[in-house]
Design a protein around this motif. Structure first.
Motif, PDB file in Angstrom:
ATOM      1  N   UNK A   1      67.455  72.365  35.197  1.00  0.00           N
ATOM      2  CA  UNK A   1      68.825  72.854  35.395  1.00  0.00           C
ATOM      3  C   UNK A   1      69.218  73.029  36.857  1.00  0.00           C
ATOM      4  N   UNK A   2      68.258  73.364  37.715  1.00  0.00           N
ATOM      5  CA  UNK A   2      68.569  73.739  39.089  1.00  0.00           C
ATOM      6  C   UNK A   2      67.851  72.834  40.076  1.00  0.00           C
ATOM      7  N   UNK A   3      68.593  72.343  41.072  1.00  0.00           N
ATOM      8  CA  UNK A   3      68.010  71.451  42.068  1.00  0.00           C
ATOM      9  C   UNK A   3      66.985  72.190  42.925  1.00  0.00           C
ATOM     10  N   UNK A   4      65.882  71.493  43.211  1.00  0.00           N
ATOM     11  CA  UNK A   4      64.875  72.089  44.073  1.00  0.00           C
ATOM     12  C   UNK A   4      63.488  71.559  43.750  1.00  0.00           C
ATOM     13  N   UNK A   5      62.497  72.075  44.477  1.00  0.00           N
ATOM     14  CA  UNK A   5      61.098  71.718  44.256  1.00  0.00           C
ATOM     15  C   UNK A   5      60.334  72.972  43.870  1.00  0.00           C
ATOM     16  N   UNK A   6      59.522  72.870  42.827  1.00  0.00           N
ATOM     17  CA  UNK A   6      58.780  74.034  42.382  1.00  0.00           C
ATOM     18  C   UNK A   6      57.572  73.640  41.567  1.00  0.00           C
ATOM     19  N   UNK A   7      57.052  74.613  40.830  1.00  0.00           N
ATOM     20  CA  UNK A   7      55.853  74.373  40.028  1.00  0.00           C
ATOM     21  C   UNK A   7      56.026  74.911  38.617  1.00  0.00           C
ATOM     22  N   UNK A   8      55.407  74.184  37.686  1.00  0.00           N
ATOM     23  CA  UNK A   8      55.268  74.646  36.322  1.00  0.00           C
ATOM     24  C   UNK A   8      53.773  74.780  36.060  1.00  0.00           C
ATOM     25  N   UNK A   9      53.379  75.875  35.481  1.00  0.00           N
ATOM     26  CA  UNK A   9      51.947  76.101  35.216  1.00  0.00           C
ATOM     27  C   UNK A   9      51.673  76.102  33.716  1.00  0.00           C
ATOM     28  N   UNK A  10      50.477  75.639  33.364  1.00  0.00           N
ATOM     29  CA  UNK A  10      49.974  75.708  31.993  1.00  0.00           C
ATOM     30  C   UNK A  10      48.672  76.498  32.040  1.00  0.00           C
ATOM     31  N   UNK A  11      48.634  77.633  31.381  1.00  0.00           N
ATOM     32  CA  UNK A  11      47.472  78.522  31.485  1.00  0.00           C
ATOM     33  C   UNK A  11      46.862  78.777  30.102  1.00  0.00           C
TER      34      UNK A  11
END
Length: 357
Positions: free
Chosen positions: A60-70
């Motif tokens: 939904x939102x422009x940018x760079x980030x991380x998604x984690x799977x724990x």
């Protein structure tokens, strides 16, 4: 993962103890930088028989980030797997029409050509476009992307739909690779597909709003999402290349607005003449202003308002201006044979002719 804002993306991780997959347990997904949302807000997923945990994530939102799977038995020592995501939000900035379209000139001010781009985001005035019938429209476009640090290639295409003579025309501007750098990317000049579906009508046309909706793909063209902005331009279709000296906006507007749907000279001329033959209201300039004969500007300026350009500029003209103007609306369709004539009364006793115009 590179994703376009508005797209749904399938995320998957595999749980293993190093040699074999683990089929018992669950994985919790987290959007660390809040660049999107998980479908139905489902973040905890049970492992399937192949040791996989899948979820759908909507960017939904422009940018760079991380998604984690724990989980409790993931491959690495931290029991966490990270996915770097780059979310691109593409906006339309400008559109320029090409492929043998005709320049249209301003009615007022300098009366210069409108120029390009024909559509510009945020501009109060979007420019008119004119093509010959049966022609293929061509467009090029500039797009902006957020974040402006995004670099990469996305596929972009355009679509348009309009109705003419009871027939629906669906045009497609093919998907092209658009490379982004410095926050911008350029879609190259592309014309509608060859053959009947991509051609303009065989008749005169006046499209008050010709709209192109743009779409972008971040997965190589497998799926496309709409770009929020669209271009819209008043578009005229003429029988043939205009023969008028200057194709003023009002000239092509009066010509096409009245001759709309006609495909030959005689019906087109009769339809155009209908706007001049006791018009109620009077003949209108493209901006809706009613043009008058021997109005206040003509009366106050004996040496002006004699040409079509002056009539259009001041919305006021004498007989010669009106005669020239009507002739130009016919020439806008490249219809030959019209003749301008000035009729005068008998000469006065001093030998000077008194014109009636």
């Amino acid at each position: 993962l590179t994703a376009c804002a508005g797209t749904t993306n399938l995320l998957e991780c595999v749980v293993s103890n190093g040699t074999t997959v683990v089929t018992q347990g669950q994985v919790t997904w987290a959007d660390v930088n809040s660049l999107g949302a998980f479908s139905n807000n489902v973040t905890t997923v049970a492992l399937n028989s192949q040791g996989k945990a899948r979820t759908a994530w909507i960017a939904t939102t422009a940018g760079t980030g991380q998604i984690t799977a724990q989980g409790t038995q993931l491959k690495d020592a931290s029991n966490t797997t990270n996915i770097t995501v780059n979310v691109a939000k593409v906006d339309l900035d400008e559109v320029t029409f090409g492929n043998d379209n005709f320049d249209v000139y301003r009615d007022t001010g300098t009366q210069a050509a409108f120029g390009t781009p024909h559509w510009k985001k945020g501009r109060s005035e979007q420019f008119p476009v004119c093509y010959k019938r049966n022609k293929h429209i061509g467009v090029s476009a500039k797009f902006k992307v957020m974040p402006n640090t995004f670099t990469g290639t996305l596929k972009i295409r355009g679509k348009s739909t309009f109705v003419s003579g009871g027939q629906t025309f669906n045009f497609t501007f093919a998907a092209n690779d658009v490379s982004f750098s410095g926050g911008e990317g350029n879609y190259p000049l592309t014309q509608t597909q060859s053959g009947g579906p991509g051609e303009l009508p065989d008749t005169v046309e006046d499209l008050p709003v010709y709209q192109v909706q743009w779409e972008v793909s971040c997965d190589g063209g497998n799926t496309f999402v709409s770009i929020a902005d669209h271009s819209d331009n008043r578009t005229y279709v003429v029988l043939d290349m205009p023969a008028t000296p200057t194709l003023f906006h009002t000239v092509v507007d009066v010509s096409c607005r009245n001759a709309k749907g006609k495909n030959s000279a005689n019906p087109a001329v009769l339809a155009i003449w209908g706007d001049f033959n006791v018009p109620i209201p009077g003949v209108l300039r493209a901006d809706g202003t009613e043009m008058v004969y021997w109005g206040p500007i003509s009366k106050a300026n004996p040496s002006s308002c004699f040409t079509a350009a002056e009539l259009i500029k001041f919305a006021d003209g004498k007989c010669g201006a009106w005669s020239q103007f009507m002739n130009h609306t016919i020439l806008a369709q490249n219809i030959s044979g019209s003749v301008e004539s000035i009729i005068t009364t008998k000469p006065r006793a001093n030998g000077i002719f008194q014109g009636i115009g």
